[in-house]
Design an enzyme around this catalytic site. Structure first.
Site, PDB file in Angstrom:
ATOM      1  N   TYR A 119       0.848  -1.189   0.000  1.00 30.83           N
ATOM      2  CA  TYR A 119       0.000   0.000   0.000  1.00 30.83           C
ATOM      3  C   TYR A 119       0.881   1.236   0.000  1.00 30.83           C
ATOM      4  O   TYR A 119       2.037   1.202   0.451  1.00 30.83           O
ATOM      5  CB  TYR A 119      -0.973  -0.001   1.186  1.00 30.83           C
ATOM      6  CG  TYR A 119      -0.516   0.755   2.396  1.00 30.83           C
ATOM      7  CD1 TYR A 119      -0.795   2.117   2.540  1.00 30.83           C
ATOM      8  CD2 TYR A 119       0.189   0.127   3.408  1.00 30.83           C
ATOM      9  CE1 TYR A 119      -0.384   2.816   3.655  1.00 30.83           C
ATOM     10  CE2 TYR A 119       0.598   0.810   4.528  1.00 30.83           C
ATOM     11  CZ  TYR A 119       0.312   2.164   4.652  1.00 30.83           C
ATOM     12  OH  TYR A 119       0.732   2.863   5.758  1.00 30.83           O
ATOM     13  N   PHE A 211      -2.908   0.936  12.768  1.00 26.60           N
ATOM     14  CA  PHE A 211      -2.899  -0.396  12.153  1.00 26.60           C
ATOM     15  C   PHE A 211      -1.480  -0.807  11.760  1.00 26.60           C
ATOM     16  O   PHE A 211      -1.052  -1.935  12.043  1.00 26.60           O
ATOM     17  CB  PHE A 211      -3.824  -0.377  10.937  1.00 26.60           C
ATOM     18  CG  PHE A 211      -3.800  -1.633  10.121  1.00 26.60           C
ATOM     19  CD1 PHE A 211      -4.648  -2.682  10.423  1.00 26.60           C
ATOM     20  CD2 PHE A 211      -2.939  -1.754   9.030  1.00 26.60           C
ATOM     21  CE1 PHE A 211      -4.636  -3.841   9.657  1.00 26.60           C
ATOM     22  CE2 PHE A 211      -2.922  -2.899   8.264  1.00 26.60           C
ATOM     23  CZ  PHE A 211      -3.765  -3.947   8.578  1.00 26.60           C
ATOM     24  N   ASP A 212      -0.746   0.064  11.102  1.00 24.44           N
ATOM     25  CA  ASP A 212       0.618  -0.247  10.653  1.00 24.44           C
ATOM     26  C   ASP A 212       1.507  -0.627  11.826  1.00 24.44           C
ATOM     27  O   ASP A 212       2.209  -1.642  11.798  1.00 24.44           O
ATOM     28  CB  ASP A 212       1.254   0.961   9.953  1.00 24.44           C
ATOM     29  CG  ASP A 212       0.439   1.483   8.801  1.00 24.44           C
ATOM     30  OD1 ASP A 212      -0.776   1.684   8.961  1.00 24.44           O
ATOM     31  OD2 ASP A 212       1.027   1.715   7.740  1.00 24.44           O
ATOM     32  N   THR A 213       1.484   0.225  12.855  1.00 26.55           N
ATOM     33  CA  THR A 213       2.365   0.001  14.000  1.00 26.55           C
ATOM     34  C   THR A 213       2.047  -1.313  14.679  1.00 26.55           C
ATOM     35  O   THR A 213       2.950  -2.097  15.008  1.00 26.55           O
ATOM     36  CB  THR A 213       2.225   1.156  15.004  1.00 26.55           C
ATOM     37  OG1 THR A 213       2.542   2.390  14.360  1.00 26.55           O
ATOM     38  CG2 THR A 213       3.147   0.951  16.186  1.00 26.55           C
TER      39      THR A 213
END
Length: 451
Positions: A119, A211-213
């Site tokens: 993404y 979300f990424d972390t």
């Protein structure tokens, strides 16, 4: 040798396969699916997708797909996405009726048939020349996740001092609170293998910017390999990200994940060392599995435990006798030692059998207590009033002997290695006249798999 899921894990949850190089040009599914999550981006979406499509057509050697994930936009973004999907066969669009970047990525990644999922932000702040280096380690099977890093030494970044401060402060918080070793959690330029995402994403709770972390922290704690790519990055002054709200939500996420990790509430044993190509999983004749790593971890934990024990003994000795002080100090340090060795030395996660392990650790403690107490009794018989330094020296020597025995008992009894799974031999068939040499096929298979 491939490893199976840990004992007690529900097999329906899925087991990650051994890493393999993805085949090129096989089947109709794309190798790469690049997701662009958007919310009210009618102005930037068209130029972004056209530029990304032009770049992939000219530089990417595999089939690809660009998926626009619309997060409940209220402007003309859905119409722009539909027109782009109609203009380019490689562009698809998906509509979500709820906002949240994490929700969009989870939804599209979970439904994608591409073996590599990526993404990037719609502003294309990251130079696209980093895209192929980002996904190449995932295609080759070298890594499980890949992230762009604006904080690597060779990265070239242009952005204002406020965003620079926020980014570096946030990553320092992650390093201090969650022991994260990756350098940049927030760069909107990431990729993951689909087989990894299928098992990892159900563990990620956040649906927004954290979300990424959360995904990276869980992956790192599970022992997955994260590849970092230095990027060239130019800040978008028109970004719609609300820094204060995002920072607040991220800190709440840090607290939630940190608390879950502290109490062992996350079933990371589903992912711990899942791949059979880990050299630590290979059997070498005459070398016990994991012995060197366990010895190093045990020595580190033992050194810290001995220091804690001596400090406790000196403190208890000020108001009680040597035997009572020794027993109390050894009891407290033994509980901490068992917990630390369970997690750090022998890699046991979660609360499964934790009470049993502590009970077995107390038996080992009793043996150590007998050794050290016997040493003190012998010292008392030899000298009516030994010096405090002499007591400490005797205890150190006794503890060294007890430490060797403790490691052997921990390894063989408290935390034994599960038996390595064995694969049944393949049935042999008579050679077919004119068929390729079977020994050559076996040799080629061993070259590919390392077995």
């Amino acid at each position: 040798m491939r490893t199976d899921s840990s004992p007690g894990t529900d097999p329906s949850l899925g087991v990650l396969p051994a890493r393999e190089h993805l085949p090129a040009g096989v089947g109709d599914a794309p190798v790469l699916d690049v997701v662009i999550p958007v919310y009210n981006e009618e102005r930037d979406l068209g130029p972004c997708v056209r530029r990304l499509h032009r770049h992939l057509v000219g530089t990417f050697p595999y089939r690809f797909r660009i998926t626009i994930a619309d997060n409940a936009s209220t402007d003309a973004t859905p119409d722009v996405a539909a027109s782009l999907a109609a203009a380019f066969p490689e562009v698809h669009s998906a509509r979500l009726e709820q906002k949240g970047r994490g929700r969009a990525l989870r939804t599209v990644w979970s439904a994608s048939d591409a073996p590599v999922l990526a993404y990037m932000d719609v502003d294309l702040s990251t130079d696209l020349n980093a895209l192929l280096p980002l996904v190449a380690p995932l295609i080759s099977g070298h890594s499980d996740l890949a992230i762009g890093s604006r904080l690597a030494r060779s990265s070239r970044v242009v952005r204002g001092p406020k965003r620079e401060f926020v980014s570096r402060a946030y990553n320092l918080i992650l390093r201090g609170s969650l022991q994260a070793r990756f350098s940049d959690a927030q760069c909107g330029f990431k990729a993951i293998r689909r087989d990894v995402a299928r098992v990892l994403l159900p563990l990620v709770e956040d649906s927004g910017w954290f979300f990424d972390t959360e995904m990276l922290v869980l992956a790192e704690r599970a022992g997955l390999r994260i590849h970092e790519v230095p990027v060239d990055w130019v800040d978008d002054p028109d970004s719609t990200v609300h820094i204060v709200k995002t920072a607040t939500d991220d800190l709440k996420g840090v607290w939630r994940v940190g608390r879950a990790l502290a109490v062992g509430a996350l079933p990371l044993d589903r992912l711990a060392r899942p791949f059979g190509d880990d050299p630590r999983d290979r059997q070498v004749p005459g070398v016990p599995r994991g012995l060197a790593r366990q010895l190093v971890g045990f020595c580190v934990v033992g050194a810290l435990s001995t220091l804690v024990y001596l400090l406790l003994y000196s403190g208890f000795r000020t108001f009680t006798g040597s035997q009572v002080a020794n027993a109390l100090a050894l009891l407290v340090s033994a509980v901490a030692n068992t917990a630390a060795n369970r997690r750090l030395t022998f890699g046991v996660r979660g609360r499964d059998r934790a009470v049993r392990h502590q009970a077995q650790g107390l038996v080992v403690f009793a043996i150590g207590l007998a050794l050290t107490s016997g040493s003190l009794a012998a010292l008392g018989a030899a000298s009516a009033d030994p010096a405090h330094s002499t007591e400490l020296a005797v205890l150190v020597a006794a503890n060294l002997a007890a430490t060797v025995l403790r490691f052997l008992l921990f390894r063989a009894w408290v935390f034994p290695e599960p038996p390595a799974p064995t694969e049944p031999p393949a049935p042999t068939e008579p050679p077919v006249p004119g068929a390729p040499d079977a020994s050559r096929a076996t040799y080629d298979h061993e070259l590919r798999t390392g077995r």
